[in-house]
Write a protein that holds these residues in place. Structure first.
Motif, PDB file in Angstrom:
ATOM      1  N   TYR A 216       6.956   6.400   4.150  1.00 31.90           N
ATOM      2  CA  TYR A 216       6.079   5.555   3.340  1.00 31.90           C
ATOM      3  C   TYR A 216       4.856   6.292   2.805  1.00 31.90           C
ATOM      4  N   TYR A 217       4.282   7.175   3.627  1.00 30.36           N
ATOM      5  CA  TYR A 217       2.968   7.746   3.310  1.00 30.36           C
ATOM      6  C   TYR A 217       2.994   9.280   3.365  1.00 30.36           C
ATOM      7  N   PRO A 218       3.686   9.922   2.429  1.00 27.45           N
ATOM      8  CA  PRO A 218       3.757  11.394   2.449  1.00 27.45           C
ATOM      9  C   PRO A 218       2.395  12.026   2.177  1.00 27.45           C
ATOM     10  N   GLU A 219       2.156  13.145   2.864  1.00 27.19           N
ATOM     11  CA  GLU A 219       0.938  13.908   2.631  1.00 27.19           C
ATOM     12  C   GLU A 219       1.225  15.009   1.615  1.00 27.19           C
ATOM     13  N   ILE A 220       0.311  15.170   0.665  1.00 20.78           N
ATOM     14  CA  ILE A 220       0.519  16.117  -0.430  1.00 20.78           C
ATOM     15  C   ILE A 220      -0.251  17.405  -0.170  1.00 20.78           C
TER      16      ILE A 220
ATOM     17  N   HIS B 215       8.254  21.340   7.628  1.00 21.16           N
ATOM     18  CA  HIS B 215       9.653  21.049   7.916  1.00 21.16           C
ATOM     19  C   HIS B 215      10.104  19.882   7.042  1.00 21.16           C
ATOM     20  N   ILE B 216      11.388  19.718   6.878  1.00 17.57           N
ATOM     21  CA  ILE B 216      11.926  18.670   6.012  1.00 17.57           C
ATOM     22  C   ILE B 216      13.005  17.878   6.756  1.00 17.57           C
ATOM     23  N   GLY B 217      13.334  16.728   6.209  1.00 17.35           N
ATOM     24  CA  GLY B 217      14.392  15.895   6.776  1.00 17.35           C
ATOM     25  C   GLY B 217      13.928  14.541   7.268  1.00 17.35           C
ATOM     26  N   GLU B 218      12.655  14.428   7.643  1.00 15.49           N
ATOM     27  CA  GLU B 218      12.185  13.184   8.237  1.00 15.49           C
ATOM     28  C   GLU B 218      12.106  12.043   7.220  1.00 15.49           C
ATOM     29  N   ALA B 219      11.927  12.354   5.940  1.00 12.97           N
ATOM     30  CA  ALA B 219      11.870  11.282   4.942  1.00 12.97           C
ATOM     31  C   ALA B 219      13.196  10.523   4.883  1.00 12.97           C
TER      32      ALA B 219
ATOM     33  N   LEU C  29      18.921  19.542   4.066  1.00 14.75           N
ATOM     34  CA  LEU C  29      19.170  20.072   2.724  1.00 14.75           C
ATOM     35  C   LEU C  29      19.089  19.021   1.633  1.00 14.75           C
ATOM     36  N   THR C  30      19.341  17.760   1.967  1.00 19.12           N
ATOM     37  CA  THR C  30      19.454  16.732   0.929  1.00 19.12           C
ATOM     38  C   THR C  30      18.368  15.670   1.006  1.00 19.12           C
ATOM     39  N   SER C  31      17.464  15.766   1.978  1.00 26.27           N
ATOM     40  CA  SER C  31      16.436  14.743   2.139  1.00 26.27           C
ATOM     41  C   SER C  31      15.481  14.740   0.953  1.00 26.27           C
ATOM     42  N   GLY C  32      15.383  13.595   0.283  1.00 34.74           N
ATOM     43  CA  GLY C  32      14.495  13.459  -0.870  1.00 34.74           C
ATOM     44  C   GLY C  32      13.153  12.859  -0.480  1.00 34.74           C
ATOM     45  N   GLU C  33      12.239  12.852  -1.442  1.00 38.12           N
ATOM     46  CA  GLU C  33      10.894  12.283  -1.266  1.00 38.12           C
ATOM     47  C   GLU C  33      10.152  12.910  -0.094  1.00 38.12           C
ATOM     48  N   GLU C  34      10.366  14.208   0.098  1.00 40.21           N
ATOM     49  CA  GLU C  34       9.636  14.950   1.118  1.00 40.21           C
ATOM     50  C   GLU C  34       8.253  15.357   0.609  1.00 40.21           C
ATOM     51  N   TYR C  35       8.199  15.782  -0.656  1.00 36.38           N
ATOM     52  CA  TYR C  35       6.976  16.255  -1.313  1.00 36.38           C
ATOM     53  C   TYR C  35       6.357  17.448  -0.594  1.00 36.38           C
TER      54      TYR C  35
ATOM     55  N   ASP D   3       0.825  -1.207   0.000  1.00 40.20           N
ATOM     56  CA  ASP D   3       0.000   0.000   0.000  1.00 40.20           C
ATOM     57  C   ASP D   3       0.863   1.263   0.000  1.00 40.20           C
ATOM     58  N   ALA D   4       2.058   1.185   0.584  1.00 39.28           N
ATOM     59  CA  ALA D   4       2.964   2.333   0.563  1.00 39.28           C
ATOM     60  C   ALA D   4       3.469   2.603  -0.848  1.00 39.28           C
ATOM     61  N   ILE D   5       3.706   1.546  -1.615  1.00 39.23           N
ATOM     62  CA  ILE D   5       4.161   1.707  -3.003  1.00 39.23           C
ATOM     63  C   ILE D   5       3.087   2.425  -3.816  1.00 39.23           C
ATOM     64  N   ALA D   6       1.838   1.973  -3.686  1.00 47.64           N
ATOM     65  CA  ALA D   6       0.738   2.602  -4.419  1.00 47.64           C
ATOM     66  C   ALA D   6       0.520   4.037  -3.953  1.00 47.64           C
ATOM     67  N   HIS D   7       0.586   4.240  -2.640  1.00 50.45           N
ATOM     68  CA  HIS D   7       0.404   5.582  -2.075  1.00 50.45           C
ATOM     69  C   HIS D   7       1.427   6.549  -2.648  1.00 50.45           C
ATOM     70  N   LYS D   8       2.688   6.149  -2.661  1.00 50.11           N
ATOM     71  CA  LYS D   8       3.740   7.061  -3.092  1.00 50.11           C
ATOM     72  C   LYS D   8       3.720   7.271  -4.609  1.00 50.11           C
ATOM     73  N   LEU D   9       3.298   6.262  -5.369  1.00 53.22           N
ATOM     74  CA  LEU D   9       3.192   6.441  -6.822  1.00 53.22           C
ATOM     75  C   LEU D   9       2.192   7.542  -7.146  1.00 53.22           C
ATOM     76  N   VAL D  10       1.053   7.528  -6.479  1.00 54.19           N
ATOM     77  CA  VAL D  10       0.064   8.586  -6.683  1.00 54.19           C
ATOM     78  C   VAL D  10       0.584   9.905  -6.122  1.00 54.19           C
ATOM     79  N   ALA D  11       1.153   9.857  -4.916  1.00 56.53           N
ATOM     80  CA  ALA D  11       1.594  11.081  -4.242  1.00 56.53           C
ATOM     81  C   ALA D  11       2.646  11.844  -5.034  1.00 56.53           C
ATOM     82  N   SER D  12       3.595  11.131  -5.616  1.00 53.20           N
ATOM     83  CA  SER D  12       4.669  11.806  -6.348  1.00 53.20           C
ATOM     84  C   SER D  12       4.132  12.564  -7.551  1.00 53.20           C
ATOM     85  N   ASN D  13       3.119  12.008  -8.194  1.00 51.89           N
ATOM     86  CA  ASN D  13       2.519  12.688  -9.340  1.00 51.89           C
ATOM     87  C   ASN D  13       1.615  13.837  -8.915  1.00 51.89           C
TER      88      ASN D  13
END
Length: 354
Positions: free
Chosen positions: A197-201, A159-163, A280-286, A60-70
Protein backbone atom coordinates in the motif's frame (compact mmCIF):
# COMPACT_ATOMS: atom_id res chain seq x y z
CA UNK A 1 -21.44 20.56 -4.39
CA UNK A 2 -20.40 21.01 -8.01
CA UNK A 3 -17.05 20.71 -9.80
CA UNK A 4 -15.68 24.14 -8.90
CA UNK A 5 -16.72 23.87 -5.27
CA UNK A 6 -14.91 20.53 -5.12
CA UNK A 7 -11.71 22.03 -6.55
CA UNK A 8 -11.85 25.03 -4.24
CA UNK A 9 -12.49 22.97 -1.12
CA UNK A 10 -10.14 20.04 -1.62
CA UNK A 11 -7.43 20.97 -4.10
CA UNK A 12 -6.97 24.73 -4.43
CA UNK A 13 -3.66 26.04 -3.16
CA UNK A 14 -3.90 29.77 -2.57
CA UNK A 15 -0.26 30.40 -1.66
CA UNK A 16 2.64 28.58 -3.31
CA UNK A 17 5.88 28.39 -1.35
CA UNK A 18 7.69 27.67 -4.63
CA UNK A 19 8.39 30.98 -6.35
CA UNK A 20 8.68 29.16 -9.68
CA UNK A 21 4.84 28.87 -9.73
CA UNK A 22 3.80 32.23 -11.14
CA UNK A 23 0.18 31.19 -11.85
CA UNK A 24 -1.36 28.01 -10.47
CA UNK A 25 -4.81 26.51 -9.91
CA UNK A 26 -7.69 28.69 -11.08
CA UNK A 27 -6.47 29.81 -14.50
CA UNK A 28 -6.69 28.11 -17.90
CA UNK A 29 -3.00 27.28 -17.67
CA UNK A 30 -0.33 27.32 -15.02
CA UNK A 31 2.66 29.60 -15.57
CA UNK A 32 6.01 28.26 -14.40
CA UNK A 33 9.46 29.81 -14.24
CA UNK A 34 12.03 27.13 -15.02
CA UNK A 35 15.62 27.55 -13.89
CA UNK A 36 18.23 28.53 -16.47
CA UNK A 37 20.23 25.64 -17.92
CA UNK A 38 17.72 23.05 -16.70
CA UNK A 39 15.65 20.64 -18.77
CA UNK A 40 12.13 19.53 -17.84
CA UNK A 41 11.44 15.86 -17.09
CA UNK A 42 7.80 14.74 -17.29
CA UNK A 43 6.02 11.60 -16.10
CA UNK A 44 2.35 10.57 -16.15
CA UNK A 45 0.74 7.70 -14.26
CA UNK A 46 -2.91 6.71 -13.98
CA UNK A 47 -4.84 4.61 -11.48
CA UNK A 48 -8.19 3.06 -12.35
CA UNK A 49 -10.65 1.49 -9.93
CA UNK A 50 -10.69 -2.33 -10.13
CA UNK A 51 -7.45 -2.28 -12.11
CA UNK A 52 -4.93 -0.56 -9.84
CA UNK A 53 -6.88 -0.63 -6.60
CA UNK A 54 -9.86 -2.48 -5.18
CA UNK A 55 -12.95 -1.63 -3.20
CA UNK A 56 -11.07 -2.29 0.05
CA UNK A 57 -7.89 -0.34 -0.73
CA UNK A 58 -7.61 2.47 1.85
CA UNK A 59 -8.14 5.93 0.40
CA UNK A 60 -4.86 7.22 1.78
CA UNK A 61 -3.05 4.30 0.14
CA UNK A 62 -4.53 5.26 -3.24
CA UNK A 63 -3.30 8.85 -2.88
CA UNK A 64 0.07 7.69 -1.54
CA UNK A 65 0.70 5.36 -4.46
CA UNK A 66 -0.48 7.87 -7.08
CA UNK A 67 2.19 10.30 -5.91
CA UNK A 68 4.76 7.55 -5.33
CA UNK A 69 4.51 6.07 -8.82
CA UNK A 70 5.21 9.45 -10.39
CA UNK A 71 7.96 10.45 -7.97
CA UNK A 72 9.62 7.10 -8.65
CA UNK A 73 9.74 7.79 -12.40
CA UNK A 74 11.29 11.22 -11.83
CA UNK A 75 13.70 9.59 -9.39
CA UNK A 76 14.79 7.04 -12.00
CA UNK A 77 15.53 9.85 -14.42
CA UNK A 78 17.80 11.71 -12.00
CA UNK A 79 15.44 14.69 -11.84
CA UNK A 80 14.08 16.78 -9.00
CA UNK A 81 10.24 16.77 -8.81
CA UNK A 82 8.67 20.22 -8.84
CA UNK A 83 5.12 20.50 -10.19
CA UNK A 84 2.08 18.23 -10.56
CA UNK A 85 -1.32 18.26 -12.23
CA UNK A 86 -4.19 15.98 -11.22
CA UNK A 87 -7.08 14.70 -13.33
CA UNK A 88 -9.86 13.20 -11.28
CA UNK A 89 -12.89 11.23 -12.49
CA UNK A 90 -15.50 10.30 -9.88
CA UNK A 91 -18.87 8.53 -10.06
CA UNK A 92 -20.18 10.80 -7.28
CA UNK A 93 -18.96 13.34 -4.74
CA UNK A 94 -18.05 11.48 -1.56
CA UNK A 95 -16.84 14.18 0.83
CA UNK A 96 -15.29 11.77 3.34
CA UNK A 97 -13.34 10.02 0.54
CA UNK A 98 -12.23 13.34 -0.95
CA UNK A 99 -11.13 14.67 2.42
CA UNK A 100 -8.86 11.72 3.12
CA UNK A 101 -7.61 11.51 -0.45
CA UNK A 102 -6.76 15.22 -0.71
CA UNK A 103 -5.11 15.37 2.72
CA UNK A 104 -2.81 12.47 1.88
CA UNK A 105 -2.16 13.82 -1.61
CA UNK A 106 -1.11 17.24 -0.30
CA UNK A 107 0.98 15.64 2.46
CA UNK A 108 2.87 13.43 0.02
CA UNK A 109 3.43 16.23 -2.49
CA UNK A 110 4.73 18.49 0.28
CA UNK A 111 7.06 15.71 1.43
CA UNK A 112 8.82 15.83 -1.94
CA UNK A 113 8.59 19.59 -2.45
CA UNK A 114 6.01 19.37 -5.25
CA UNK A 115 3.38 22.04 -6.00
CA UNK A 116 -0.06 21.06 -7.31
CA UNK A 117 -0.59 23.55 -10.12
CA UNK A 118 -3.74 22.42 -11.94
CA UNK A 119 -5.72 19.56 -13.40
CA UNK A 120 -9.24 18.55 -14.36
CA UNK A 121 -12.30 17.13 -12.61
CA UNK A 122 -15.11 15.21 -14.25
CA UNK A 123 -17.78 12.61 -13.55
CA UNK A 124 -17.66 9.02 -14.77
CA UNK A 125 -18.74 5.47 -13.98
CA UNK A 126 -15.69 4.64 -11.84
CA UNK A 127 -12.79 6.36 -10.11
CA UNK A 128 -9.98 7.25 -12.48
CA UNK A 129 -6.96 9.22 -11.27
CA UNK A 130 -4.18 10.58 -13.43
CA UNK A 131 -1.21 12.65 -12.32
CA UNK A 132 1.39 14.34 -14.46
CA UNK A 133 4.54 15.20 -12.58
CA UNK A 134 7.16 17.59 -13.88
CA UNK A 135 10.66 18.17 -12.59
CA UNK A 136 13.97 19.74 -13.43
CA UNK A 137 17.15 18.01 -14.46
CA UNK A 138 20.51 18.98 -15.87
CA UNK A 139 21.14 17.20 -19.15
CA UNK A 140 24.29 15.67 -17.69
CA UNK A 141 22.31 14.25 -14.74
CA UNK A 142 19.61 12.51 -16.79
CA UNK A 143 19.97 8.75 -16.35
CA UNK A 144 17.33 7.17 -18.58
CA UNK A 145 17.08 3.56 -19.73
CA UNK A 146 19.41 3.40 -22.68
CA UNK A 147 23.03 3.37 -21.52
CA UNK A 148 23.80 -0.18 -20.38
CA UNK A 149 27.06 -1.67 -21.68
CA UNK A 150 28.64 -5.13 -21.71
CA UNK A 151 30.25 -5.85 -18.35
CA UNK A 152 28.05 -3.45 -16.41
CA UNK A 153 26.82 -4.61 -13.02
CA UNK A 154 23.07 -4.76 -12.32
CA UNK A 155 22.20 -3.39 -8.89
CA UNK A 156 19.00 -3.12 -6.88
CA UNK A 157 18.57 -0.48 -4.19
CA UNK A 158 16.39 -2.78 -2.07
CA UNK A 159 15.15 -6.35 -2.01
CA UNK A 160 12.08 -7.09 -4.13
CA UNK A 161 9.09 -9.42 -4.06
CA UNK A 162 7.14 -8.21 -1.05
CA UNK A 163 4.76 -6.05 -3.11
CA UNK A 164 3.41 -9.17 -4.80
CA UNK A 165 3.03 -10.89 -1.43
CA UNK A 166 1.13 -7.85 -0.18
CA UNK A 167 -1.10 -7.97 -3.24
CA UNK A 168 -1.88 -11.63 -2.53
CA UNK A 169 -2.85 -10.67 1.01
CA UNK A 170 -5.21 -7.94 -0.23
CA UNK A 171 -6.78 -10.21 -2.83
CA UNK A 172 -7.53 -12.71 -0.08
CA UNK A 173 -9.02 -9.96 2.08
CA UNK A 174 -11.54 -9.33 -0.70
CA UNK A 175 -12.84 -12.86 -0.16
CA UNK A 176 -12.29 -13.03 3.60
CA UNK A 177 -12.29 -9.69 5.47
CA UNK A 178 -11.05 -11.43 8.64
CA UNK A 179 -8.13 -13.13 6.91
CA UNK A 180 -5.44 -11.09 8.68
CA UNK A 181 -7.31 -10.71 11.97
CA UNK A 182 -7.70 -14.46 12.39
CA UNK A 183 -4.21 -15.39 11.22
CA UNK A 184 -1.37 -16.53 13.46
CA UNK A 185 0.90 -14.51 11.13
CA UNK A 186 -0.90 -11.22 11.80
CA UNK A 187 2.31 -9.14 12.02
CA UNK A 188 3.83 -10.50 8.81
CA UNK A 189 0.62 -10.19 6.79
CA UNK A 190 0.07 -6.63 7.98
CA UNK A 191 3.66 -5.72 7.12
CA UNK A 192 3.35 -7.16 3.61
CA UNK A 193 0.07 -5.35 3.02
CA UNK A 194 1.57 -2.04 4.14
CA UNK A 195 4.58 -2.63 1.90
CA UNK A 196 2.17 -2.96 -1.01
CA UNK A 197 0.00 0.00 0.00
CA UNK A 198 2.68 2.50 1.01
CA UNK A 199 5.90 2.10 -1.03
CA UNK A 200 8.88 4.22 -0.07
CA UNK A 201 10.53 6.11 -2.93
CA UNK A 202 14.31 6.34 -3.28
CA UNK A 203 14.60 9.95 -4.42
CA UNK A 204 17.66 10.81 -2.30
CA UNK A 205 19.38 7.66 -3.54
CA UNK A 206 18.84 8.64 -7.17
CA UNK A 207 20.71 11.90 -6.61
CA UNK A 208 23.76 9.78 -5.78
CA UNK A 209 23.28 7.22 -8.54
CA UNK A 210 23.23 9.84 -11.30
CA UNK A 211 26.98 10.35 -10.90
CA UNK A 212 27.70 6.64 -11.41
CA UNK A 213 24.94 4.90 -13.39
CA UNK A 214 24.86 4.23 -17.12
CA UNK A 215 21.13 3.49 -16.91
CA UNK A 216 18.45 3.36 -14.23
CA UNK A 217 14.82 2.27 -14.10
CA UNK A 218 12.29 1.86 -11.32
CA UNK A 219 10.68 -1.54 -10.84
CA UNK A 220 6.99 -0.97 -11.47
CA UNK A 221 6.03 -3.89 -13.74
CA UNK A 222 8.49 -6.52 -12.52
CA UNK A 223 12.28 -6.81 -12.69
CA UNK A 224 12.37 -8.94 -15.83
CA UNK A 225 10.06 -6.69 -17.80
CA UNK A 226 11.59 -3.41 -16.63
CA UNK A 227 15.19 -4.57 -16.99
CA UNK A 228 14.19 -5.81 -20.42
CA UNK A 229 13.37 -2.21 -21.38
CA UNK A 230 16.89 -1.18 -20.39
CA UNK A 231 18.51 -3.94 -22.45
CA UNK A 232 16.27 -3.24 -25.45
CA UNK A 233 17.00 0.50 -25.35
CA UNK A 234 20.77 0.17 -24.89
CA UNK A 235 22.17 0.20 -28.40
CA UNK A 236 25.84 1.06 -27.99
CA UNK A 237 26.97 -2.57 -28.18
CA UNK A 238 27.78 -4.17 -31.55
CA UNK A 239 25.98 -7.39 -30.59
CA UNK A 240 22.61 -7.79 -28.86
CA UNK A 241 22.97 -7.58 -25.11
CA UNK A 242 22.07 -10.27 -22.62
CA UNK A 243 21.71 -10.55 -18.86
CA UNK A 244 23.06 -12.97 -16.29
CA UNK A 245 21.33 -12.73 -12.91
CA UNK A 246 22.38 -14.49 -9.72
CA UNK A 247 20.55 -13.72 -6.49
CA UNK A 248 19.14 -15.27 -3.34
CA UNK A 249 16.81 -13.11 -1.28
CA UNK A 250 16.74 -15.19 1.91
CA UNK A 251 14.25 -12.98 3.76
CA UNK A 252 11.82 -13.16 0.84
CA UNK A 253 12.16 -16.95 0.75
CA UNK A 254 11.15 -17.22 4.41
CA UNK A 255 8.07 -15.04 3.86
CA UNK A 256 7.05 -16.96 0.74
CA UNK A 257 7.30 -20.21 2.68
CA UNK A 258 5.01 -18.88 5.43
CA UNK A 259 2.38 -17.80 2.90
CA UNK A 260 2.66 -21.08 1.01
CA UNK A 261 1.76 -23.02 4.17
CA UNK A 262 -1.44 -20.98 4.63
CA UNK A 263 -4.34 -23.09 3.39
CA UNK A 264 -6.37 -20.00 2.53
CA UNK A 265 -3.76 -19.06 -0.08
CA UNK A 266 -3.84 -22.38 -1.92
CA UNK A 267 -4.97 -20.68 -5.15
CA UNK A 268 -1.55 -18.98 -5.26
CA UNK A 269 0.34 -22.20 -4.62
CA UNK A 270 1.94 -22.30 -8.08
CA UNK A 271 3.44 -18.82 -7.69
CA UNK A 272 4.41 -19.38 -4.06
CA UNK A 273 6.42 -22.49 -4.93
CA UNK A 274 8.78 -20.44 -7.11
CA UNK A 275 10.73 -17.88 -5.08
CA UNK A 276 12.60 -16.66 -8.14
CA UNK A 277 9.39 -15.93 -10.02
CA UNK A 278 8.04 -13.88 -7.09
CA UNK A 279 11.21 -11.76 -7.11
CA UNK A 280 11.50 -11.47 -10.90
CA UNK A 281 7.89 -10.55 -11.67
CA UNK A 282 6.74 -8.56 -8.62
CA UNK A 283 5.31 -5.23 -9.77
CA UNK A 284 4.76 -1.93 -7.95
CA UNK A 285 8.01 -2.31 -6.03
CA UNK A 286 9.31 1.16 -7.00
CA UNK A 287 12.83 0.05 -6.15
CA UNK A 288 15.54 1.52 -8.35
CA UNK A 289 17.49 -0.82 -10.60
CA UNK A 290 20.76 0.80 -11.62
CA UNK A 291 23.31 -0.42 -14.15
CA UNK A 292 26.91 0.75 -13.85
CA UNK A 293 30.46 -0.34 -14.59
CA UNK A 294 32.33 -2.38 -11.93
CA UNK A 295 34.69 0.57 -11.47
CA UNK A 296 31.85 3.01 -10.85
CA UNK A 297 30.12 0.57 -8.50
CA UNK A 298 33.29 0.22 -6.43
CA UNK A 299 33.68 4.01 -6.30
CA UNK A 300 30.05 4.50 -5.28
CA UNK A 301 30.35 1.98 -2.46
CA UNK A 302 33.56 3.58 -1.22
CA UNK A 303 32.16 7.10 -1.25
CA UNK A 304 28.54 6.62 -0.24
CA UNK A 305 27.92 3.25 1.43
CA UNK A 306 27.67 4.74 4.93
CA UNK A 307 25.33 7.51 3.79
CA UNK A 308 23.12 5.05 1.90
CA UNK A 309 22.90 2.98 5.09
CA UNK A 310 21.51 6.02 6.92
CA UNK A 311 18.76 6.12 4.26
CA UNK A 312 18.02 2.45 4.86
CA UNK A 313 19.42 1.57 1.44
CA UNK A 314 21.53 -1.49 0.76
CA UNK A 315 22.83 -2.07 -2.75
CA UNK A 316 22.32 -5.61 -4.00
CA UNK A 317 24.49 -6.60 -6.96
CA UNK A 318 22.32 -9.19 -8.70
CA UNK A 319 23.94 -9.68 -12.08
CA UNK A 320 25.82 -8.47 -15.11
CA UNK A 321 25.11 -7.26 -18.64
CA UNK A 322 26.54 -9.68 -21.21
CA UNK A 323 26.99 -9.82 -24.99
CA UNK A 324 25.32 -13.23 -25.30
CA UNK A 325 21.80 -12.14 -26.28
CA UNK A 326 20.59 -14.55 -23.56
CA UNK A 327 18.83 -14.18 -20.24
CA UNK A 328 20.28 -16.46 -17.55
CA UNK A 329 18.73 -16.53 -14.07
CA UNK A 330 20.54 -18.46 -11.33
CA UNK A 331 22.17 -20.67 -13.95
CA UNK A 332 19.00 -21.30 -15.97
CA UNK A 333 18.50 -19.84 -19.44
CA UNK A 334 14.99 -18.40 -19.79
CA UNK A 335 12.89 -17.10 -22.65
CA UNK A 336 11.88 -13.60 -21.65
CA UNK A 337 8.58 -13.81 -23.54
CA UNK A 338 7.55 -16.78 -21.41
CA UNK A 339 7.94 -14.90 -18.14
CA UNK A 340 5.08 -13.00 -16.57
CA UNK A 341 5.18 -9.21 -16.30
CA UNK A 342 2.26 -6.86 -16.08
CA UNK A 343 0.91 -5.57 -19.38
CA UNK A 344 -2.37 -3.71 -19.70
CA UNK A 345 -4.89 -5.24 -22.13
CA UNK A 346 -3.37 -8.70 -21.63
CA UNK A 347 -3.77 -9.21 -17.87
CA UNK A 348 -7.04 -9.72 -16.05
CA UNK A 349 -8.75 -7.14 -13.88
CA UNK A 350 -7.48 -5.88 -10.59
CA UNK A 351 -3.79 -6.00 -10.06
CA UNK A 352 -2.56 -8.91 -12.13
CA UNK A 353 0.97 -7.77 -11.37
CA UNK A 354 1.98 -11.24 -10.32
Amino acid sequence: MHEFDLIQRFFNVSNYSDSSVMVGIGDDCALLQAQPNKSIVVSTDSMVENVHFSSITPTDAIAHKLVASNISDISASGGIPKWATLSLTLPCINEAWLTQFSQTLHSQLNKYGVSLIGGDTTSGEQIHLSMTLMGECSNSDFMGRGGAEVGDMICLCDHIGEATLGLIVEKNLLNDPNFIKNSSNFTLLTSLLNRFYYPEIQLATSHILKDYANATIDISDGLLQDLGHVIKNSKKAKNPLGVELCFNFKNLKKKVEILRKNNKLSCYKELLTDNDKVALTSGEEYTLCSIMSPHKLKALQKQHQEYLATLGIKLYTIGEVTNTNKWVVNGKTICLDDEIGYKHFTNSKYHSKT
